[in-house]
Design a protein around this motif. Sequence first.
Motif, PDB file in Angstrom:
ATOM      1  N   GLN A  89       0.845  -1.190   0.000  1.00  0.00           N
ATOM      2  CA  GLN A  89       0.000   0.000   0.000  1.00  0.00           C
ATOM      3  C   GLN A  89       0.880   1.239   0.000  1.00  0.00           C
ATOM      4  O   GLN A  89       1.822   1.343   0.801  1.00  0.00           O
ATOM      5  CB  GLN A  89      -0.941   0.006   1.213  1.00  0.00           C
ATOM      6  N   ILE A  90       0.569   2.176  -0.889  1.00  0.00           N
ATOM      7  CA  ILE A  90       1.357   3.396  -1.037  1.00  0.00           C
ATOM      8  C   ILE A  90       0.492   4.597  -0.675  1.00  0.00           C
ATOM      9  O   ILE A  90      -0.672   4.685  -1.079  1.00  0.00           O
ATOM     10  CB  ILE A  90       1.890   3.540  -2.474  1.00  0.00           C
ATOM     11  N   TYR A  91       1.083   5.544   0.064  1.00  0.00           N
ATOM     12  CA  TYR A  91       0.386   6.739   0.520  1.00  0.00           C
ATOM     13  C   TYR A  91       1.121   7.974   0.020  1.00  0.00           C
ATOM     14  O   TYR A  91       2.316   7.925  -0.273  1.00  0.00           O
ATOM     15  CB  TYR A  91       0.305   6.761   2.052  1.00  0.00           C
ATOM     16  N   GLN A  92       0.398   9.080  -0.035  1.00  0.00           N
ATOM     17  CA  GLN A  92       1.000  10.323  -0.493  1.00  0.00           C
ATOM     18  C   GLN A  92       2.104  10.785   0.445  1.00  0.00           C
ATOM     19  O   GLN A  92       3.136  11.306   0.013  1.00  0.00           O
ATOM     20  CB  GLN A  92      -0.066  11.412  -0.619  1.00  0.00           C
ATOM     21  N   SER A  93       1.908  10.598   1.752  1.00  0.00           N
ATOM     22  CA  SER A  93       2.884  11.084   2.727  1.00  0.00           C
ATOM     23  C   SER A  93       3.050  10.064   3.848  1.00  0.00           C
ATOM     24  O   SER A  93       2.212   9.185   4.055  1.00  0.00           O
ATOM     25  CB  SER A  93       2.428  12.416   3.318  1.00  0.00           C
ATOM     26  N   GLU A  94       4.141  10.221   4.602  1.00  0.00           N
ATOM     27  CA  GLU A  94       4.368   9.366   5.764  1.00  0.00           C
ATOM     28  C   GLU A  94       3.289   9.593   6.816  1.00  0.00           C
ATOM     29  O   GLU A  94       2.861   8.648   7.491  1.00  0.00           O
ATOM     30  CB  GLU A  94       5.748   9.632   6.365  1.00  0.00           C
ATOM     31  N   LEU A 146       4.237   1.996   2.189  1.00  0.00           N
ATOM     32  CA  LEU A 146       5.208   2.929   1.633  1.00  0.00           C
ATOM     33  C   LEU A 146       4.593   4.315   1.516  1.00  0.00           C
ATOM     34  O   LEU A 146       3.371   4.456   1.456  1.00  0.00           O
ATOM     35  CB  LEU A 146       5.646   2.463   0.236  1.00  0.00           C
ATOM     36  N   ASP A 147       5.453   5.343   1.454  1.00  0.00           N
ATOM     37  CA  ASP A 147       4.974   6.662   1.058  1.00  0.00           C
ATOM     38  C   ASP A 147       5.456   6.939  -0.365  1.00  0.00           C
ATOM     39  O   ASP A 147       6.130   6.113  -0.976  1.00  0.00           O
ATOM     40  CB  ASP A 147       5.393   7.737   2.060  1.00  0.00           C
ATOM     41  N   SER A 148       5.094   8.084  -0.907  1.00  0.00           N
ATOM     42  CA  SER A 148       5.431   8.371  -2.292  1.00  0.00           C
ATOM     43  C   SER A 148       6.925   8.426  -2.527  1.00  0.00           C
ATOM     44  O   SER A 148       7.419   8.136  -3.616  1.00  0.00           O
ATOM     45  CB  SER A 148       4.788   9.697  -2.729  1.00  0.00           C
ATOM     46  N   HIS A 149       7.702   8.759  -1.481  1.00  0.00           N
ATOM     47  CA  HIS A 149       9.146   8.846  -1.625  1.00  0.00           C
ATOM     48  C   HIS A 149       9.794   7.462  -1.662  1.00  0.00           C
ATOM     49  O   HIS A 149      10.612   7.179  -2.538  1.00  0.00           O
ATOM     50  CB  HIS A 149       9.739   9.655  -0.466  1.00  0.00           C
ATOM     51  N   SER A 150       9.425   6.589  -0.751  1.00  0.00           N
ATOM     52  CA  SER A 150      10.040   5.253  -0.742  1.00  0.00           C
ATOM     53  C   SER A 150       9.590   4.404  -1.919  1.00  0.00           C
ATOM     54  O   SER A 150      10.275   3.462  -2.310  1.00  0.00           O
ATOM     55  CB  SER A 150       9.742   4.520   0.578  1.00  0.00           C
ATOM     56  N   ALA A 151       8.438   4.749  -2.535  1.00  0.00           N
ATOM     57  CA  ALA A 151       7.937   4.020  -3.704  1.00  0.00           C
ATOM     58  C   ALA A 151       8.384   4.641  -5.013  1.00  0.00           C
ATOM     59  O   ALA A 151       8.013   4.154  -6.096  1.00  0.00           O
ATOM     60  CB  ALA A 151       6.419   3.964  -3.647  1.00  0.00           C
ATOM     61  N   SER A 152       9.186   5.681  -4.973  1.00  0.00           N
ATOM     62  CA  SER A 152       9.469   6.492  -6.148  1.00  0.00           C
ATOM     63  C   SER A 152      10.256   5.771  -7.242  1.00  0.00           C
ATOM     64  O   SER A 152      10.190   6.176  -8.425  1.00  0.00           O
ATOM     65  CB  SER A 152      10.216   7.772  -5.755  1.00  0.00           C
ATOM     66  N   LEU A 153      10.972   4.705  -6.928  1.00  0.00           N
ATOM     67  CA  LEU A 153      11.766   4.001  -7.922  1.00  0.00           C
ATOM     68  C   LEU A 153      11.088   2.747  -8.459  1.00  0.00           C
ATOM     69  O   LEU A 153      11.642   2.051  -9.315  1.00  0.00           O
ATOM     70  CB  LEU A 153      13.122   3.616  -7.332  1.00  0.00           C
ATOM     71  N   LEU A 154       9.886   2.449  -7.985  1.00  0.00           N
ATOM     72  CA  LEU A 154       9.197   1.224  -8.400  1.00  0.00           C
ATOM     73  C   LEU A 154       8.674   1.361  -9.832  1.00  0.00           C
ATOM     74  O   LEU A 154       8.225   2.428 -10.255  1.00  0.00           O
ATOM     75  CB  LEU A 154       8.047   0.919  -7.457  1.00  0.00           C
ATOM     76  N   ASP A 155       8.690   0.249 -10.549  1.00  0.00           N
ATOM     77  CA  ASP A 155       8.227   0.233 -11.952  1.00  0.00           C
ATOM     78  C   ASP A 155       6.837  -0.385 -12.065  1.00  0.00           C
ATOM     79  O   ASP A 155       6.540  -1.087 -13.018  1.00  0.00           O
ATOM     80  CB  ASP A 155       9.214  -0.558 -12.816  1.00  0.00           C
ATOM     81  N   PHE A 156       5.993  -0.174 -11.068  1.00  0.00           N
ATOM     82  CA  PHE A 156       4.640  -0.742 -11.101  1.00  0.00           C
ATOM     83  C   PHE A 156       3.658   0.338 -11.542  1.00  0.00           C
ATOM     84  O   PHE A 156       3.827   1.505 -11.237  1.00  0.00           O
ATOM     85  CB  PHE A 156       4.244  -1.285  -9.731  1.00  0.00           C
TER      86      PHE A 156
END
Length: 258
Positions: free
Chosen positions: A16-21, A248-258
């Motif tokens: 699950q990804i969120y905009q912010s921490e 995850l937040d948007s920063h930690s997910a920033s390198l994902l290719d999904f």
Amino acid sequence: MVAATNFFHVDHLSVQIYQSEADMAKDVAAIVRKYLQSVLEKQETAAVLLATGNSQLKFLDALIALGGVDWSRIILFHLDEYLGITADHPASFRRYLRELVEKRVMPQQFHYIEGDTLQPLAECDRYTKLLQAQPIDLCFLGIGENGHLAFNDPSVANFQDPYSIKLVKLDPLNRQQQVNTGQFPDIDSVPGYAFTVTLPLICAARKILCLAPTQRKAEIVKQMLQGPVSVNCPASILRQQPQATLFLDSHSASLLDF
């Protein structure tokens, strides 16, 4: 409740990804409250295994502020502790958890790993018996910059570990991470050894919630989710755990290719 901006699976692992921490922390707090309430409807107590580190701070604050958990029926454990530092040392995980959790919620019990013991192998045996006395209902995790879960670094991680807790030598990347997060002034100040709950014990928990926010975690999150499942990235074992969710937040997910 704050909704995730993206939700998907990687193998068996929910992500699950969120905009912010801050959004992530609020939603995980709500998820935890609901889950613990449901567990305590079915049994007298719940056993929870706690993580430490910066990834847990906003979440723990949000959970405690939310209320609605009967902490008098919660038994707490923790994942790891340095060998050779006292419980009041600024970097002690016992100190972190006593100040941030125990003193604020007053759980039924908090079983601490005694990092300053003079008999570390006996301490492993003592803590093993405590962990095995009751199944772990909920485990919180963070991810190290080398992919470690607790102190299961790539050099010592074992997906089939026969132990529940063990004494390990910390690798240089792990020790430098402790400096980077402000826990120690320099790498020479970081203890060389630590106690850690093992990967099979973590994976035996009935529910696993792993929090990995901020840009510092982006590279290892990409490796964890898009590389092979391997002890070279111990956190990748979570992809085999259907009871686990990675937040995850948007920063930690920033390198994902999904």
